[in-house]
Scaffold this active site. Structure first.
Site, PDB file in Angstrom:
ATOM      1  N   ASP A 185      -3.006  -3.273   5.085  1.00  0.00           N
ATOM      2  CA  ASP A 185      -3.467  -4.144   6.141  1.00  0.00           C
ATOM      3  C   ASP A 185      -3.756  -3.816   7.461  1.00  0.00           C
ATOM      4  O   ASP A 185      -4.363  -4.303   8.422  1.00  0.00           O
ATOM      5  CB  ASP A 185      -2.501  -5.267   6.228  1.00  0.00           C
ATOM      6  CG  ASP A 185      -2.165  -6.033   4.956  1.00  0.00           C
ATOM      7  OD1 ASP A 185      -2.891  -5.891   4.149  1.00  0.00           O
ATOM      8  OD2 ASP A 185      -1.171  -6.965   5.029  1.00  0.00           O
ATOM      9  N   ARG A 223     -26.830 -22.892 -12.687  1.00  0.00           N
ATOM     10  CA  ARG A 223     -28.076 -23.800 -13.217  1.00  0.00           C
ATOM     11  C   ARG A 223     -28.681 -24.379 -12.062  1.00  0.00           C
ATOM     12  O   ARG A 223     -30.165 -24.187 -12.123  1.00  0.00           O
ATOM     13  CB  ARG A 223     -27.944 -24.614 -14.296  1.00  0.00           C
ATOM     14  CG  ARG A 223     -29.087 -24.965 -15.037  1.00  0.00           C
ATOM     15  CD  ARG A 223     -28.773 -25.932 -16.472  1.00  0.00           C
ATOM     16  NE  ARG A 223     -28.318 -27.290 -15.577  1.00  0.00           N
ATOM     17  CZ  ARG A 223     -27.781 -28.370 -16.482  1.00  0.00           C
ATOM     18  NH1 ARG A 223     -27.868 -28.106 -17.936  1.00  0.00           N
ATOM     19  NH2 ARG A 223     -27.707 -29.399 -15.935  1.00  0.00           N
ATOM     20  N   TYR A 234     -15.095 -21.965 -24.357  1.00  0.00           N
ATOM     21  CA  TYR A 234     -14.937 -23.472 -24.487  1.00  0.00           C
ATOM     22  C   TYR A 234     -13.874 -23.906 -25.192  1.00  0.00           C
ATOM     23  O   TYR A 234     -13.963 -23.401 -26.437  1.00  0.00           O
ATOM     24  CB  TYR A 234     -16.366 -24.263 -24.709  1.00  0.00           C
ATOM     25  CG  TYR A 234     -16.126 -25.821 -25.097  1.00  0.00           C
ATOM     26  CD1 TYR A 234     -15.828 -26.676 -24.131  1.00  0.00           C
ATOM     27  CD2 TYR A 234     -16.561 -25.953 -26.361  1.00  0.00           C
ATOM     28  CE1 TYR A 234     -15.613 -27.896 -24.652  1.00  0.00           C
ATOM     29  CE2 TYR A 234     -16.303 -27.209 -26.756  1.00  0.00           C
ATOM     30  CZ  TYR A 234     -15.960 -28.066 -25.984  1.00  0.00           C
ATOM     31  OH  TYR A 234     -15.673 -29.491 -26.429  1.00  0.00           O
ATOM     32  N   CYS A 275       3.356 -13.093   0.905  1.00  0.00           N
ATOM     33  CA  CYS A 275       3.231 -14.327   0.525  1.00  0.00           C
ATOM     34  C   CYS A 275       4.015 -15.182  -0.079  1.00  0.00           C
ATOM     35  O   CYS A 275       3.738 -16.575  -0.240  1.00  0.00           O
ATOM     36  CB  CYS A 275       2.041 -14.094  -0.503  1.00  0.00           C
ATOM     37  SG  CYS A 275       0.702 -13.302   0.008  1.00  0.00           S
ATOM     38  N   ALA A 279       0.883  -1.205  -0.201  1.00  0.00           N
ATOM     39  CA  ALA A 279      -0.110  -0.083  -0.028  1.00  0.00           C
ATOM     40  C   ALA A 279       0.806   1.294   0.061  1.00  0.00           C
ATOM     41  O   ALA A 279       0.611   2.097  -0.722  1.00  0.00           O
ATOM     42  CB  ALA A 279      -0.943   0.145   1.148  1.00  0.00           C
ATOM     43  N   SER A 337       8.322  -2.806  -0.797  1.00  0.00           N
ATOM     44  CA  SER A 337       7.321  -3.206  -2.091  1.00  0.00           C
ATOM     45  C   SER A 337       7.835  -4.899  -1.873  1.00  0.00           C
ATOM     46  O   SER A 337       7.813  -5.267  -3.008  1.00  0.00           O
ATOM     47  CB  SER A 337       8.063  -2.819  -3.424  1.00  0.00           C
ATOM     48  OG  SER A 337       7.227  -3.167  -4.286  1.00  0.00           O
ATOM     49  N   TYR A 380      10.371  -3.875  -6.425  1.00  0.00           N
ATOM     50  CA  TYR A 380      11.211  -2.709  -6.622  1.00  0.00           C
ATOM     51  C   TYR A 380      12.313  -2.389  -5.466  1.00  0.00           C
ATOM     52  O   TYR A 380      11.709  -2.740  -4.188  1.00  0.00           O
ATOM     53  CB  TYR A 380      10.672  -1.349  -7.162  1.00  0.00           C
ATOM     54  CG  TYR A 380       9.668  -1.630  -8.462  1.00  0.00           C
ATOM     55  CD1 TYR A 380      10.365  -1.728  -9.689  1.00  0.00           C
ATOM     56  CD2 TYR A 380       8.604  -1.538  -8.207  1.00  0.00           C
ATOM     57  CE1 TYR A 380       9.522  -1.901 -10.668  1.00  0.00           C
ATOM     58  CE2 TYR A 380       7.663  -1.530  -9.372  1.00  0.00           C
ATOM     59  CZ  TYR A 380       8.238  -1.946 -10.695  1.00  0.00           C
ATOM     60  OH  TYR A 380       7.357  -1.932 -11.683  1.00  0.00           O
TER      61      TYR A 380
END
Length: 441
Positions: free
Chosen positions: A273, A432, A416, A43, A12, A39, A62
């Protein structure tokens, strides 16, 4: 000259700095980061722990030098902000073993989250949180044989995968009755729990009582476990210590900010965060400490500081992780969350394949869709599969954010081709089933 100070050089903070610079070429921008990295990408720590890459500089998108040279942003690493005084518009920073004061016209708080801690200490207790510590943690964990992991959330199963790949003997202790219980409903969570339990020693429904002997003895309400080290992954909380007595703190414990990322104090912004948002589905305060949200909050804050009106729409809680061949994803709210918000729901689950019947290599995929009962608006999706999960997750994030009904989702013109899908996509079949109440391909 206007002065912008940013506390925290993560996703951020650096995004905000970059966009403020674009819009205000002459503004003075200084970022204070308490570690050696900006930066950065936390994770990646489980994958670094596993040994999939060795260069810790790859944690940074960076470098500080890049921001200084290319974007004229003054980045001060290894500089810990000790105090913030909003009324005097100053901060106090510990630099080179002395305290220095800096004045600001604009302030952005991007202090991130911090790991929840145990009431225990020891040199064999590890909190996996910041990439600046990743090399040390990896070196230590690689030297141990039997390791306990406390917590069965995203971090817990990612570290389990990483350490198992290193040949470690593991015991994962989780107080819930199934893994990823904050991310998935029980029917979907059981699939992952069975998978993880087939690979490592898993202890569910166990509450932690103590961790002693420097992290080598774990006592729960159901047993004792002797290990060489303990990895703690019991969650994170907003890091608001610097300003909790000066700013409005939201219901989630994070800094309150409006949709321009403005806090309750003039020209003081918050992003990432450490910052609360609004859940688009429930319309209630929410806190989603993940990198995509942090980056976009930083984008909004930087634009508004730069004079351009941009608003943040809120969050829906999109999450994705993996354990070995399974990719696990969720967006929107779960049935459990819906109950807490008194939202009546209907759901549909489809077990399907990822490729045409005649095309080799087809994998399993399971899709669960959740709709609001009275409107049939899609409010949640959970997906587990061995391939093509991310694309479906991103599609569902857009569907949920824009408020599609089951009927509208069913009629989305999906793509598809036999190598990557079937004519009836798993998402389409689940929609559906909700729309008509009839299952089957």
């Amino acid at each position: 000259m206007e002065r912008l100070i940013i506390i925290g050089g993560g996703a951020a903070g650096m995004t905000a700095a970059s966009w403020a610079r674009r819009l205000k070429p002459n503004i003075d921008i200084t970022v204070f980061e308490s570690t050696k990295m900006v930066s950065h990408a936390p994770c990646g720590i489980p994958y670094f722990t596993e040994g999939l890459f060795d260069d810790e500089n790859l944690f940074m998108t960076y470098t500080p030098e890049y921001f200084a040279e290319k974007r004229k942003i003054n980045v001060k690493i290894n500089s810990k902000v000790e105090e913030v005084d909003l009324r005097s518009r100053t901060i106090t920073v510990r630099e080179n073993q002395e305290n220095k004061k800096y004045e600001f016209d604009y302030l952005l708080l991007s202090t991130g989250a911090k790991p929840k801690k145990l009431n225990a200490e020891g040199d064999r207790i590890f909190y996996v949180h910041h990439p600046a510590d990743a090399s040390y943690i990896r070196q230590k964990l690689w030297s141990f044989d039997r390791i306990a992991i406390i917590g069965g959330g995203i971090l817990g199963i990612e570290m389990a995968e990483a350490l198992r790949a290193r040949g470690k003997k593991l015991v994962l202790i989780h107080r819930g009755k199934y893994l990823l219980n904050k991310m998935l409903d029980e029917d979907m969570g059981k699939i992952i729990t069975d998978k993880v339990g087939s690979e490592i020693e898993l202890k569910l429904n166990e509450s932690l009582i103590s961790v002693t002997e420097r992290g080598r003895l774990i006592v729960t309400d159901k047993g004792k476990y002797e290990v060489d080290a303990t990895v703690v992954g019991i969650g994170v909380e907003p890091n608001v210590d610097l300003v909790k007595d000066q700013l409005k703190i939201g219901e989630t414990g994070a800094i309150w900010a409006d949709n321009h990322m403005r806090t309750s104090f003039e020209n003081v912004y918050a992003a990432g965060d450490s910052t609360e948002s609004i859940n688009i589905i429930t319309k209630k305060p929410d806190w989603v400490p993940f990198a995509p949200v942090a980056n976009k909050m930083g984008f909004v804050a930087g634009n508004n500081i730069g004079g351009k009106d941009v608003t943040f729409p809120g969050v829906i809680g999109t999450m994705i992780t993996k354990f070995e061949e399974y990719v696990i994803a969720k967006t929107g709210i779960t049935e459990n969350e819906a109950k807490r918000h008194n939202i009546k729901t209907v759901s549909a689950t489809v077990h399907h394949k990822t490729r045409a019947r005649y095309y080799p290599g087809s994998k399993d995929i399971i899709v669960k869709l959740i709709a609001e009962a009275n409107t049939m608006r899609i409010i949640g999706a959970q997906i587990i599969g061995e391939e093509e999960v991310l694309g479906r997750l991103n599609m569902m994030a857009a569907v949920i954010q824009k408020g599609f009904t089951a009927e509208e989702l069913f009629f989305v013109e999906t793509g598809y081709v036999p190598p990557v899908n079937r004519v009836w996509d798993a998402i389409t079949l689940a929609a559906r089933k909700l729309y008509t109440g009839i299952s089957g391909e």
